[in-house]
Design a protein around this motif. Structure first.
Motif, PDB file in Angstrom:
ATOM      1  N   CYS A 105       0.827  -1.212   0.000  1.00  0.00           N
ATOM      2  CA  CYS A 105       0.000   0.000   0.000  1.00  0.00           C
ATOM      3  C   CYS A 105       0.863   1.265   0.000  1.00  0.00           C
ATOM      4  CB  CYS A 105      -0.933  -0.002   1.211  1.00  0.00           C
ATOM      5  SG  CYS A 105      -2.230  -1.246   1.145  1.00  0.00           S
ATOM      6  N   ALA A 106       1.930   1.261   0.782  1.00  0.00           N
ATOM      7  CA  ALA A 106       2.822   2.416   0.827  1.00  0.00           C
ATOM      8  C   ALA A 106       3.477   2.656  -0.528  1.00  0.00           C
ATOM      9  CB  ALA A 106       3.890   2.219   1.903  1.00  0.00           C
ATOM     10  N   THR A 107       3.888   1.582  -1.187  1.00  0.00           N
ATOM     11  CA  THR A 107       4.457   1.709  -2.532  1.00  0.00           C
ATOM     12  C   THR A 107       3.419   2.274  -3.484  1.00  0.00           C
ATOM     13  OG1 THR A 107       5.855  -0.218  -2.088  1.00  0.00           O
ATOM     14  CG2 THR A 107       5.664   0.483  -4.374  1.00  0.00           C
ATOM     15  N   GLY A 108       2.161   1.840  -3.324  1.00  0.00           N
ATOM     16  CA  GLY A 108       1.081   2.370  -4.154  1.00  0.00           C
ATOM     17  C   GLY A 108       0.889   3.859  -3.972  1.00  0.00           C
ATOM     18  N   ALA A 162      11.648  -2.444  -4.742  1.00  0.00           N
ATOM     19  CA  ALA A 162      10.723  -1.672  -5.579  1.00  0.00           C
ATOM     20  C   ALA A 162      10.242  -0.425  -4.853  1.00  0.00           C
ATOM     21  CB  ALA A 162       9.535  -2.545  -5.977  1.00  0.00           C
ATOM     22  N   PHE A 163      10.005  -0.545  -3.555  1.00  0.00           N
ATOM     23  CA  PHE A 163       9.555   0.600  -2.749  1.00  0.00           C
ATOM     24  C   PHE A 163      10.562   1.747  -2.806  1.00  0.00           C
ATOM     25  CE2 PHE A 163       9.675   2.618   1.540  1.00  0.00           C
ATOM     26  CZ  PHE A 163       8.439   3.248   1.512  1.00  0.00           C
ATOM     27  N   PHE A 164      11.828   1.431  -2.569  1.00  0.00           N
ATOM     28  CA  PHE A 164      12.856   2.474  -2.625  1.00  0.00           C
ATOM     29  C   PHE A 164      13.028   3.005  -4.046  1.00  0.00           C
ATOM     30  CE2 PHE A 164      14.518   0.316   1.329  1.00  0.00           C
ATOM     31  CZ  PHE A 164      14.215   1.370   2.172  1.00  0.00           C
ATOM     32  N   SER A 165      12.851   2.143  -5.034  1.00  0.00           N
ATOM     33  CA  SER A 165      12.971   2.587  -6.431  1.00  0.00           C
ATOM     34  C   SER A 165      11.857   3.549  -6.790  1.00  0.00           C
ATOM     35  CB  SER A 165      12.946   1.374  -7.371  1.00  0.00           C
ATOM     36  OG  SER A 165      14.050   0.532  -7.151  1.00  0.00           O
ATOM     37  N   VAL A 166      10.632   3.246  -6.367  1.00  0.00           N
ATOM     38  CA  VAL A 166       9.494   4.118  -6.667  1.00  0.00           C
ATOM     39  C   VAL A 166       9.648   5.465  -5.961  1.00  0.00           C
ATOM     40  CG1 VAL A 166       7.003   4.417  -6.341  1.00  0.00           C
ATOM     41  CG2 VAL A 166       7.896   2.247  -7.182  1.00  0.00           C
ATOM     42  N   ILE A 167      10.066   5.441  -4.698  1.00  0.00           N
ATOM     43  CA  ILE A 167      10.299   6.703  -3.978  1.00  0.00           C
ATOM     44  C   ILE A 167      11.371   7.521  -4.692  1.00  0.00           C
ATOM     45  CG2 ILE A 167      11.235   7.698  -1.860  1.00  0.00           C
ATOM     46  CD1 ILE A 167       9.841   5.575  -0.285  1.00  0.00           C
ATOM     47  N   SER A 168      12.431   6.857  -5.126  1.00  0.00           N
ATOM     48  CA  SER A 168      13.520   7.558  -5.813  1.00  0.00           C
ATOM     49  C   SER A 168      13.043   8.158  -7.128  1.00  0.00           C
ATOM     50  CB  SER A 168      14.680   6.596  -6.066  1.00  0.00           C
ATOM     51  OG  SER A 168      15.176   6.079  -4.852  1.00  0.00           O
ATOM     52  N   LEU A 169      12.239   7.406  -7.863  1.00  0.00           N
ATOM     53  CA  LEU A 169      11.690   7.922  -9.120  1.00  0.00           C
ATOM     54  C   LEU A 169      10.801   9.140  -8.864  1.00  0.00           C
ATOM     55  CD1 LEU A 169      10.863   4.487 -10.751  1.00  0.00           C
ATOM     56  CD2 LEU A 169      12.305   6.232 -11.819  1.00  0.00           C
ATOM     57  N   ILE A 190      17.604  15.429  -7.468  1.00  0.00           N
ATOM     58  CA  ILE A 190      17.793  14.322  -8.411  1.00  0.00           C
ATOM     59  C   ILE A 190      19.077  13.543  -8.119  1.00  0.00           C
ATOM     60  CG2 ILE A 190      16.421  15.450 -10.200  1.00  0.00           C
ATOM     61  CD1 ILE A 190      18.935  16.252 -11.626  1.00  0.00           C
ATOM     62  N   THR A 191      20.087  14.217  -7.571  1.00  0.00           N
ATOM     63  CA  THR A 191      21.325  13.518  -7.211  1.00  0.00           C
ATOM     64  C   THR A 191      21.089  12.581  -6.028  1.00  0.00           C
ATOM     65  OG1 THR A 191      22.635  15.415  -7.983  1.00  0.00           O
ATOM     66  CG2 THR A 191      23.750  13.805  -6.585  1.00  0.00           C
ATOM     67  N   LEU A 192      20.362  13.085  -5.029  1.00  0.00           N
ATOM     68  CA  LEU A 192      20.022  12.239  -3.890  1.00  0.00           C
ATOM     69  C   LEU A 192      19.153  11.061  -4.316  1.00  0.00           C
ATOM     70  CD1 LEU A 192      19.259  14.739  -0.960  1.00  0.00           C
ATOM     71  CD2 LEU A 192      21.068  13.008  -1.048  1.00  0.00           C
ATOM     72  N   ALA A 193      18.231  11.329  -5.232  1.00  0.00           N
ATOM     73  CA  ALA A 193      17.323  10.272  -5.694  1.00  0.00           C
ATOM     74  C   ALA A 193      18.111   9.107  -6.275  1.00  0.00           C
ATOM     75  CB  ALA A 193      16.346  10.832  -6.721  1.00  0.00           C
ATOM     76  N   ILE A 194      19.116   9.428  -7.067  1.00  0.00           N
ATOM     77  CA  ILE A 194      19.889   8.366  -7.711  1.00  0.00           C
ATOM     78  C   ILE A 194      20.858   7.704  -6.739  1.00  0.00           C
ATOM     79  CG2 ILE A 194      21.675   7.920  -9.439  1.00  0.00           C
ATOM     80  CD1 ILE A 194      20.284   9.910 -11.235  1.00  0.00           C
ATOM     81  N   CYS A 195      21.620   8.494  -6.022  1.00  0.00           N
ATOM     82  CA  CYS A 195      22.674   7.928  -5.163  1.00  0.00           C
ATOM     83  C   CYS A 195      22.086   7.173  -3.972  1.00  0.00           C
ATOM     84  CB  CYS A 195      23.598   9.041  -4.679  1.00  0.00           C
ATOM     85  SG  CYS A 195      24.502   9.868  -6.019  1.00  0.00           S
ATOM     86  N   GLY A 208      18.025  -3.668  -7.672  1.00  0.00           N
ATOM     87  CA  GLY A 208      17.938  -2.222  -7.460  1.00  0.00           C
ATOM     88  C   GLY A 208      19.030  -1.461  -8.192  1.00  0.00           C
ATOM     89  N   ALA A 209      20.083  -2.184  -8.618  1.00  0.00           N
ATOM     90  CA  ALA A 209      21.171  -1.553  -9.380  1.00  0.00           C
ATOM     91  C   ALA A 209      20.686  -1.019 -10.718  1.00  0.00           C
ATOM     92  CB  ALA A 209      22.299  -2.557  -9.600  1.00  0.00           C
TER      93      ALA A 209
END
Length: 655
Positions: A105-108, A162-169, A190-195, A208-209
């Motif tokens: 749900c949080a990822t959603g 996937a959760f961390f990837s979606v938050i980063s996106l 955007i730098t923080l999002a990627i790193c 996740g890589a």
């Protein structure tokens, strides 16, 4: 307050209520599945919670976090998340599954925010952006294809990544829009999002890589689009943070293509690289079909007997699937300017499968591999729903969403009933030994042992070349005291003929224990040793002599149980040159000591010390990062000498 502002407030309240209803529906649909059991890979991955008498302090926490073996990183963040539910093992699966559902749900929620940001980059009306994102997120949250991910506890590793990837996106997209009026803050975002996002995603699960490459896909389809209001990226930043990491990932994938791997099977697999790539074209096409056309029945987590593609024409559908998969991204690039969301959905889906569905020697099929790649797959459907006024189209999309939710609810009910779930998998996968064995185990645990024996009897005939089924059948047959000499001879014949692998150790150990301790006839140490001796001529042992360590170890245990210390020591010592596993060697010394064979235990420790001096790189295991072997050997020796001094040896031998 103006009328327009009042309307905005009213719309925001309605939007919040609508979103809350969606989350409530998701919780309702999945709730029946929370009563289900742990299954399959849950046990080996979660039992480390119970090592060292549970996670009690900093020392046991560090040992637990270093115990991961599911991938190169050990996935410590995923392991850490399991402590939310229990600090010891065994544990109640309900809270683990509930946490998975809340994570879903949080990822959603963040997926909704992400999809909304993508719409706003094209200056889409806020309310339209809301409903497009809501429809897309609803399909993803309520899709029955993901039930096997959400309710399979250990797949939290895939979910957390996937959760961390979606938050980063989402954070990346927020930063890209922020750059239009605050350039410096936008670049920080955007730098923080990627790193940070890539680090967190990788420590949850290694795929996740792919995050930098997936962000590059979003950049190309959305923010590099002519209609996007986002400012162009600095070229040096683009190259350093997106292109270079993407090239490294692609290089890693390509590096697994070697002349040897193209024609020789992967270790522990029945297919080579060429066959895997051809087969994955069919599998990924099947993933798309399952995602776009929701249904009640999917292959599930035991879909192991996939027909391997031997060539482009064997089976014939391989050719068409390969052409489809190759043309799909080409089509997406072609339509990017005209349909950026559709292009994003296609390219993101294909890119999300680059690691797990290409050159790495993983198993062929797993539904959870689609959890992240499919996040944008329903965006074009949301756009169709909002932009076109056709009532039939809207009705069809709404009906498909209702059907998806209904199927998810029904599948969750199955996941909440261990017997029903396993019986369904057994029926869907009649050629899967794991499916048949799991169904038999579920029937046995529910008290219907006769049905379990009958199921295995039939499974042995359908799948004659699987040792697991034969031994599982023997174990259950013994428990109802119906084993006879002809049955045992059939088991010995199968054990001699069917290839033994490293995966058979647990079931073999249980079989030997059953023969040694069961009341059924024939059973006892002579039958247990006879079965183990039969395995010496097994084709798996002949092809891989190191596997004989299983036989020697179990024979040593049988001899210990039957008060034959010299024979036990001989068998345990025979394991040392075959398998560099110091924990196992020390366990054998403990077996001898626990049976009162102190002199033999000391002799075995001396053999271990000799082996340690000759070993510079012992095989890593769950305990390697923390155990001081010399200190542990000294501790065991001290205890043994104390017991010998107190005269316990003769007492234990007599007992």
């Amino acid at each position: 307050m103006s009328k327009n502002n009042q309307m905005t407030v009213s719309e925001n309240q309605l939007n919040l209520i609508t979103s809350a209803i969606l989350l409530g529906i998701c919780l309702f649909c999945y709730y029946p599945g929370l009563t289900g059991p742990f299954i399959f890979d849950d046990f080996p991955n979660l039992e480390s919670l119970g090592y060292y008498n549970g996670v009690r302090n900093l020392d046991t926490l560090l040992k637990y976090l270093s115990s991961g073996f599911a991938g190169p990183t050990g996935r410590p963040l995923s392991l850490l998340s399991f402590l939310i539910n229990s600090t010891n093992w065994p544990a109640d699966p309900f809270s683990f599954k509930l946490t998975n559902l809340l994570l879903h749900c949080a990822t959603g929620i963040f997926l909704f925010l992400l999809c909304r940001q993508l719409q706003l980059s094209f200056n889409t009306d806020h309310q339209k952006a809301f409903f497009i994102a809501l429809i897309a997120t609803s399909f993803w949250l309520l899709h029955p294809f993901f039930v096997s991910t959400v309710l399979y506890v250990i797949q939290r590793m895939a979910m957390l990544s996937a959760f961390f990837s979606v938050i980063s996106l989402w954070f990346y997209c927020s930063g890209r829009l922020l750059m239009s009026h605050d350039l410096n803050r936008g670049y920080i975002h955007i730098t923080l999002a990627i790193c940070l996002g890539t680090l967190l995603a990788v420590l949850s699960k290694e795929n996740g890589a792919l995050l930098p490459f997936l962000i590059l896909i979003v950049e190309y389809c959305i923010f590099h689009h002519p209609d996007s209001k986002a400012k162009p990226l600095n070229r040096f930043w683009l190259v350093f943070f997106l292109i270079v990491p993407s090239v490294i990932i692609l290089g890693y994938i390509i590096s697994h293509i070697t002349p040897y791997s193209l024609s020789h099977p992967y270790p522990r697999r029945s297919f080579n690289l060429t066959e895997r790539l051809l087969t994955e074209a069919r599998v990924v096409t099947g993933y798309l079909h399952s995602l776009l056309i929701p249904r009640m029945n999917y292959p599930g987590v035991l879909y192991e007997n996939i027909l391997i593609s031997k060539s482009l024409w064997n089976p014939v559908q391989t050719f068409f699937c390969v052409v489809f998969i190759l043309l799909l991204p080409v089509f997406a690039v072609f339509i990017r300017k005209y349909a950026p969301l559709l292009a994003l959905a296609i390219l993101f889906f294909c890119s999300g499968h680059l690691l797990e569905s290409t050159t790495l020697g993983l198993e062929i099929y797993f539904e959870h591999r689609n959890y992240l790649p499919a996040i944008f797959l329903f965006l074009p459907i949301g756009q169709l729903f909002v932009r076109y006024k056709n009532k039939w189209l809207k009705g069809f999309i709404g009906l498909m969403l209702i059907v998806s939710a209904g199927f998810t609810y029904q599948l969750s009910q199955l996941w909440g009933n261990e017997v029903s779930l396993n019986m369904m998998w057994a029926q869907q996968n009649p050629k899967s030994a794991r499916a048949q064995g799991s169904a038999a185990a579920a029937l046995n645990y529910s008290g219907n042992i006769n049905a379990a024996v009958s199921l295995l009897e039939k499974a042995k005939q359908e799948i004659p070349d699987d040792l697991f089924l034969h031994w599982h059948w023997l174990i259950l047959k013994c428990s109802i005291a119906e084993l006879n000499p002809s049955d045992f001879q059939l088991i010995k014949n199968a054990s001699k003929r069917i290839k033994l692998t490293h995966n058979h150790f647990t079931i073999l150990k249980t079989t030997v224990e059953t023969l040694l301790n069961s009341q059924c006839k024939p059973s006892g140490s002579s039958q247990a040793l006879s079965l183990l001796d039969t395995l010496k001529s097994n084709p798996g042992i002949i092809n891989n002599p190191a596997l004989a360590h299983q036989i020697h170890h179990l024979k040593g245990w049988v001899f210990s149980e039957t008060n034959q210390p010299k024979n036990a020591l001989e068998e345990f010592d025979a394991v040392i040159p075959l398998l560099q596993n110091i924990e196992l060697w020390l366990m054998q010394a403990s077996i001898l000591a626990n049976h009162g064979f102190f002199p033999e235990a000391l002799e075995h420790l001396a053999s271990i010390e000799t082996a340690l001096k000759q070993t510079t790189t012992p095989k890593s295991s769950l305990f390697d990062s923390k155990m001081d072997y010399q200190k542990e050997i000294l501790r065991i020796k001290t205890n043994l000498y104390e017991d010998i001094t107190q005269g316990k040896t003769d007492e234990n031998r007599n007992n």
